[in-house]
Design a protein around this motif. Sequence first.
Motif, mmCIF file in Angstrom:
data_model
loop_
_atom_site.group_PDB
_atom_site.id
_atom_site.type_symbol
_atom_site.label_atom_id
_atom_site.label_comp_id
_atom_site.label_asym_id
_atom_site.label_seq_id
_atom_site.Cartn_x
_atom_site.Cartn_y
_atom_site.Cartn_z
ATOM 1 N N PHE A 1 7.397 1.159 15.775
ATOM 2 C CA PHE A 1 6.488 2.241 16.479
ATOM 3 C C PHE A 1 6.366 3.335 15.260
ATOM 4 O O PHE A 1 5.064 3.833 15.171
ATOM 5 C CB PHE A 1 7.085 2.835 17.540
ATOM 6 C CG PHE A 1 6.177 2.512 18.856
ATOM 7 C CD1 PHE A 1 5.332 3.435 19.047
ATOM 8 C CD2 PHE A 1 6.305 1.814 19.480
ATOM 9 C CE1 PHE A 1 4.295 3.361 19.876
ATOM 10 C CE2 PHE A 1 5.448 1.302 20.418
ATOM 11 C CZ PHE A 1 4.270 2.120 20.940
ATOM 12 N N ALA A 2 7.041 3.697 14.482
ATOM 13 C CA ALA A 2 6.868 4.537 13.502
ATOM 14 C C ALA A 2 5.804 4.206 12.427
ATOM 15 O O ALA A 2 4.890 4.717 12.058
ATOM 16 C CB ALA A 2 8.312 4.928 12.685
ATOM 17 N N ALA A 3 5.974 2.817 12.228
ATOM 18 C CA ALA A 3 4.764 2.117 11.150
ATOM 19 C C ALA A 3 3.569 2.158 11.939
ATOM 20 O O ALA A 3 2.516 2.369 11.143
ATOM 21 C CB ALA A 3 5.403 0.534 10.955
ATOM 22 N N LEU A 4 3.430 1.955 13.314
ATOM 23 C CA LEU A 4 2.344 2.063 13.986
ATOM 24 C C LEU A 4 1.646 3.333 13.870
ATOM 25 O O LEU A 4 0.442 3.583 13.699
ATOM 26 C CB LEU A 4 2.533 1.596 15.413
ATOM 27 C CG LEU A 4 1.305 1.448 16.377
ATOM 28 C CD1 LEU A 4 0.459 0.492 15.796
ATOM 29 C CD2 LEU A 4 1.565 1.420 17.764
ATOM 30 N N MET B 1 7.768 -2.078 7.337
ATOM 31 C CA MET B 1 6.960 -2.614 8.548
ATOM 32 C C MET B 1 5.573 -2.260 8.317
ATOM 33 O O MET B 1 4.493 -2.537 8.976
ATOM 34 C CB MET B 1 7.538 -2.165 9.836
ATOM 35 C CG MET B 1 8.574 -2.787 10.296
ATOM 36 S SD MET B 1 8.482 -4.609 10.066
ATOM 37 C CE MET B 1 9.990 -5.161 9.409
ATOM 38 N N VAL B 2 5.291 -0.909 7.797
ATOM 39 C CA VAL B 2 3.826 -0.544 7.677
ATOM 40 C C VAL B 2 2.721 -1.583 7.114
ATOM 41 O O VAL B 2 1.619 -1.709 7.718
ATOM 42 C CB VAL B 2 3.852 0.761 6.735
ATOM 43 C CG1 VAL B 2 2.403 1.106 6.296
ATOM 44 C CG2 VAL B 2 4.539 1.822 7.281
ATOM 45 N N VAL C 1 0.132 3.792 10.475
ATOM 46 C CA VAL C 1 -0.982 2.970 10.362
ATOM 47 C C VAL C 1 -2.342 3.759 11.121
ATOM 48 O O VAL C 1 -3.317 3.734 10.555
ATOM 49 C CB VAL C 1 -0.910 1.693 11.093
ATOM 50 C CG1 VAL C 1 -2.253 0.743 11.099
ATOM 51 C CG2 VAL C 1 0.066 0.728 10.023
ATOM 52 N N THR D 1 2.597 -5.841 17.706
ATOM 53 C CA THR D 1 3.776 -5.198 17.439
ATOM 54 C C THR D 1 4.836 -5.032 18.069
ATOM 55 O O THR D 1 5.968 -5.295 17.488
ATOM 56 C CB THR D 1 3.203 -3.714 17.335
ATOM 57 O OG1 THR D 1 1.793 -3.590 16.410
ATOM 58 C CG2 THR D 1 4.145 -2.503 16.670
ATOM 59 N N MET D 2 4.883 -5.191 19.357
ATOM 60 C CA MET D 2 6.366 -5.073 20.145
ATOM 61 C C MET D 2 6.807 -6.531 19.939
ATOM 62 O O MET D 2 7.913 -6.634 20.080
ATOM 63 C CB MET D 2 5.951 -4.837 21.577
ATOM 64 C CG MET D 2 5.318 -3.578 22.053
ATOM 65 S SD MET D 2 6.157 -2.162 21.039
ATOM 66 C CE MET D 2 7.651 -2.232 21.752
ATOM 67 N N THR E 1 10.971 1.033 8.492
ATOM 68 C CA THR E 1 9.796 1.707 8.705
ATOM 69 C C THR E 1 8.647 1.209 7.519
ATOM 70 O O THR E 1 7.394 0.949 7.539
ATOM 71 C CB THR E 1 9.729 2.965 9.146
ATOM 72 O OG1 THR E 1 10.518 3.160 10.140
ATOM 73 C CG2 THR E 1 8.095 3.388 9.505
ATOM 74 N N ILE E 2 9.107 1.735 6.297
ATOM 75 C CA ILE E 2 8.474 1.575 5.423
ATOM 76 C C ILE E 2 8.086 -0.073 5.058
ATOM 77 O O ILE E 2 6.673 -0.289 4.851
ATOM 78 C CB ILE E 2 9.200 2.025 3.947
ATOM 79 C CG1 ILE E 2 9.410 3.546 3.985
ATOM 80 C CG2 ILE E 2 8.494 1.656 2.704
ATOM 81 C CD1 ILE E 2 10.147 3.975 2.913
ATOM 82 N N LEU F 1 -3.115 -5.271 19.577
ATOM 83 C CA LEU F 1 -2.387 -4.690 18.238
ATOM 84 C C LEU F 1 -1.067 -4.340 18.876
ATOM 85 O O LEU F 1 -0.006 -4.395 18.235
ATOM 86 C CB LEU F 1 -3.004 -3.412 17.608
ATOM 87 C CG LEU F 1 -2.286 -2.654 16.711
ATOM 88 C CD1 LEU F 1 -1.994 -3.556 15.501
ATOM 89 C CD2 LEU F 1 -2.952 -1.520 16.336
ATOM 90 N N MET G 1 0.847 -1.279 0.058
ATOM 91 C CA MET G 1 -0.089 0.049 -0.032
ATOM 92 C C MET G 1 0.978 1.310 -0.195
ATOM 93 O O MET G 1 0.451 2.254 -0.555
ATOM 94 C CB MET G 1 -1.127 -0.153 1.296
ATOM 95 C CG MET G 1 -0.344 0.677 2.340
ATOM 96 S SD MET G 1 -1.549 1.235 3.579
ATOM 97 C CE MET G 1 -0.446 2.161 4.806
ATOM 98 N N VAL H 1 2.201 -4.000 9.964
ATOM 99 C CA VAL H 1 1.482 -3.798 11.089
ATOM 100 C C VAL H 1 0.051 -3.576 10.854
ATOM 101 O O VAL H 1 -0.770 -3.601 11.535
ATOM 102 C CB VAL H 1 2.104 -2.213 11.762
ATOM 103 C CG1 VAL H 1 1.287 -1.782 12.873
ATOM 104 C CG2 VAL H 1 3.458 -2.549 12.290
ATOM 105 N N ALA H 2 -0.164 -2.985 9.516
ATOM 106 C CA ALA H 2 -1.607 -2.893 8.998
ATOM 107 C C ALA H 2 -2.137 -4.246 9.030
ATOM 108 O O ALA H 2 -3.324 -4.481 9.294
ATOM 109 C CB ALA H 2 -1.537 -2.245 7.636
#
Lengths: 198, 243, 243, 191
Positions: D18-21, A146-147, D24, A180-181, A143-144, A176, A1, A150-151
């Motif tokens: 956490f940034a990803a969270l 992981m988005v 979202v 996530t953690m 981060t990109i 959630l 996405m 996490v979604a």
Amino acid sequence: MISLYRPGTGVLHRMPAGVKLAALATCALALSLVPLGVAGTAATLIAASALHPLSGLPLATLLEAWWRLRWLVVVLGGALWLFTSPAQAMTSTGRVVTLLLLASVVTATTRTGAILDVLTRALAPLRRLGVDPGPVALTVSLTIAMVPVVAGFADQVRDAQRARGARLGPRAALPLLVLTMRHADDVGDAIVARGIAR
Amino acid sequence: MHVSRTRSERASRAEATTGGAAIALDRVRVAVDGAVLLRDVSLELSAPRTAVIGANGSGKSTFARLLNGLRPITSGRIRVQGLDPRRDCAELRRRVGFVFTNPEAQILMPTPAEDLALSLRDLPRHVRAEQVRTLLELYGLAEQGDVPVSALSGGQRQLLAIAAVLATGPALVVADEPTTLLDLRNSRRIGDLLLSLESPLVLVTHDLELAARCDEVVLFENGTVRSAGDPASVIDEYRRSCA
Amino acid sequence: MHVSRTRSERASRAEATTGGAAIALDRVRVAVDGAVLLRDVSLELSAPRTAVIGANGSGKSTFARLLNGLRPITSGRIRVQGLDPRRDCAELRRRVGFVFTNPEAQILMPTPAEDLALSLRDLPRHVRAEQVRTLLELYGLAEQGDVPVSALSGGQRQLLAIAAVLATGPALVVADEPTTLLDLRNSRRIGDLLLSLESPLVLVTHDLELAARCDEVVLFENGTVRSAGDPASVIDEYRRSCA
Amino acid sequence: MSEPTRPLGADLARVAVFAALIVVLGTVTIPLPSGVPVTAQTLGVMLAGLVLGARRAPLSVLVVLALAAVGLPVLAGGRGGLGAFMGPTAGYMAGWIVGSVVVGVIAHHRTFTWWRAALGAFAGGIVVVYLFGIPVQAFVTGVPLGPTALSSVVFLPGDLLKAAAATTLAVALRRAYPRAFPGRARESYAI
Ligand SMILES: Nc1ncnc2c1ncn2[C@@H]1O[C@H](COP(=O)(O)OP(=O)(O)OP(=O)(O)O)[C@@H](O)[C@H]1O
Ligand SMILES: Nc1ncnc2c1ncn2[C@@H]1O[C@H](COP(=O)(O)OP(=O)(O)OP(=O)(O)O)[C@@H](O)[C@H]1O
Ligand SMILES: O=C(O)CCCC[C@@H]1SC[C@@H]2NC(=O)N[C@@H]21
Ligand SMILES: [Mg+2]
Ligand SMILES: [Mg+2]
């Protein structure tokens, strides 16, 4: 996405990412400093839209970009129309939309990796302040990656709560957070195992 | 062990079941954003225990989610125990218990005791505490009642997730690969537990030995039902299709 | 298919291997916050392919993590290819490739090409791009090079994770339940791929058919080694202990 | 038992995840005519401070802002690009960075307690964010400070709810997954 890059071979695709980002920043600055009339705004809007097909992007990319902006146009434009004047609504909304369209061309024609390389280079002076740009770039691209993960967790948790018919209020986000953690810990292990960090 | 106790325990609590899953799909199609996840699925399930098998991405989870309205159908007709997931969604969710692959997404509270209490939230407070303790013992989690859920083993977590679902006395249990993350002993334990339930069961699984113990097996392929019926022959067909 | 190509490809690239895993543990104990995860583990592994089996929580993952220093030992002595994980940690991490159960946690970049490039980050830029393309083709991911990882299937993701590990030419590959999340076809594919590697392999798995294809099997129970040796007899012992 | 110092990889992963969270959470949003949306991202900012602590939380926020700057649609409602830093929300975003530090400092000062967490979420996640956000919004839109501050009152009920939610969640997470929090030795930060 999240990866909005569309592979291609157009002029913009081949242009270095740094140049594109600098141009985007210049346009943003110019648009916020130079007052444009209604006609001028219309011209910039058309130019920004035309840039999509000109750089070899499919028409769908342009339509998608406009579709993503629909609420902005309706809400911001509508509010300014009501509270100020139609001309003001047109120029202010038009300026924001133009910028976002330009940003969408840059995003669609530039690999995320290339953008990140630019970011790393931009961060290089930080080295003198004792900040290592390597991990910074890694964190950003991580981060990109992981988005969507996490979604996906958010979807799983939403489904599970619906299935249990539970109404939890703010507590709803607890699974959630746990997922996530725990994922963060697994990713941390992988980073270490792949020898990318201590 | 507790598995057999579960059976009798549940027998006394369960309402009269309809004698099977009572699921009927008629030319069901499911499409999301242009991608077709299921097409032309027509199926009648009435066996007490049905296994659903098939390759990754063949549509098993999508099918399972239809059964409690988690995923809406695009066209066709579906009835689960006489209910239409579109119209009677709330009632259906009350009746259908859903067990997910990853119990962590399903455990909504910090400790097992609290999570079970959530399932029993309609009971009066003092009965609830009592009942939570009974359930914890029933599922062999008596000592873990108040530990953080992250300190449970994978098997214990999946047991807790199932306990929380069964606590509400569902009229149909749907489980989507509930033993995937477990070892031999735990997956046998969970498998035995699910297969010994009073309520009818729809079990999505990659574990063909477990599927063979069900009364009926449905094989998905490419978003549609390739075959359904007698476990041995359907499983054999799947094995051959993978070779 | 690509599996056989991998074998020959790697044969040409691989350094002379030591002819086995070359792992030695001597009365190893691992404790965290008072909990004992491993106790009194003494073991010598020299077979090219070793499988590690055992119940959930028996210590398999803890053992696997010792092998590249992800988890430190509390007491005892451990040598992996002659290296001490405590002292030569960085060198060990370079030599040992680790494949995790969940490829999602291991793929660190948004697209397959970028993830492979990350593994090859020590190569000069232009060689790297070339090498990334070669690897993508080798693993049948040529067309997926630039798509977001979230669009890959589970099997493709695990292939990518393995490719990223093998890209660095590890002298030992450790895999912790790499086929658990996959269906029959994909887990066969990944299993074949791992067993055909040139470098020695330590494979933690619940899949006993896969374990049977290794040269040696180690059975963990309750944080220690219950037995080790000939696959058929150790697996048989495990089956009996679970019954 | 002295665990070795937490490896850098784990910190990196937590910051990134956490940034990803936060990204979202940006999908939960209500656009407002003022151009400043109501967004669940502030919940993410408060949680970052409470869970990651004062050193790592601002890094998560910075990563989100860096992604926005390079044009990815990571802000509320899928916005992004350099344009966002020239709009009325720029000050709020700067406030997130400082705010998350304040949340972490207050919540993890000595030992973590629910009331410290609540105080931190309120002071860092609301007061600090508004202190940065409102003046910049007034400057960008050309509306005087007083009316701008008054118009921001619409955020207050939502933000109070988010602070309460963040506190409840952090306390629950501490019981469900104690390892998620910085170790004892790291509970006081020198910043
Ligand atoms: N939201 C979605 N949008 C588009 N495609 C989707 C979506 N969800 C699932 N799919 C696709 O639909 C197909 C069926 O998915 P489904 O999850 O039902 O498969 P499955 O049989 O459960 O597979 P597995 O064994 O891996 O769990 C897959 O190809 C999947 O990629
Ligand atoms: N950080 C920790 N603190 C305390 N106990 C832990 C920790 N990590 C793992 N354990 C415990 O150590 C034991 C061994 O764990 P390990 O992950 O090695 O088991 P495993 O054999 O890999 O199990 P599985 O088949 O479920 O993967 C388990 O009982 C687990 O709960
Ligand atoms: O997405 C952005 O560009 C930043 C949005 C900032 C929104 C501010 S933060 C404080 C206040 N509370 C909200 O819910 N929204 C505003
Ligand atoms: Mg599935
Ligand atoms: Mg394990």
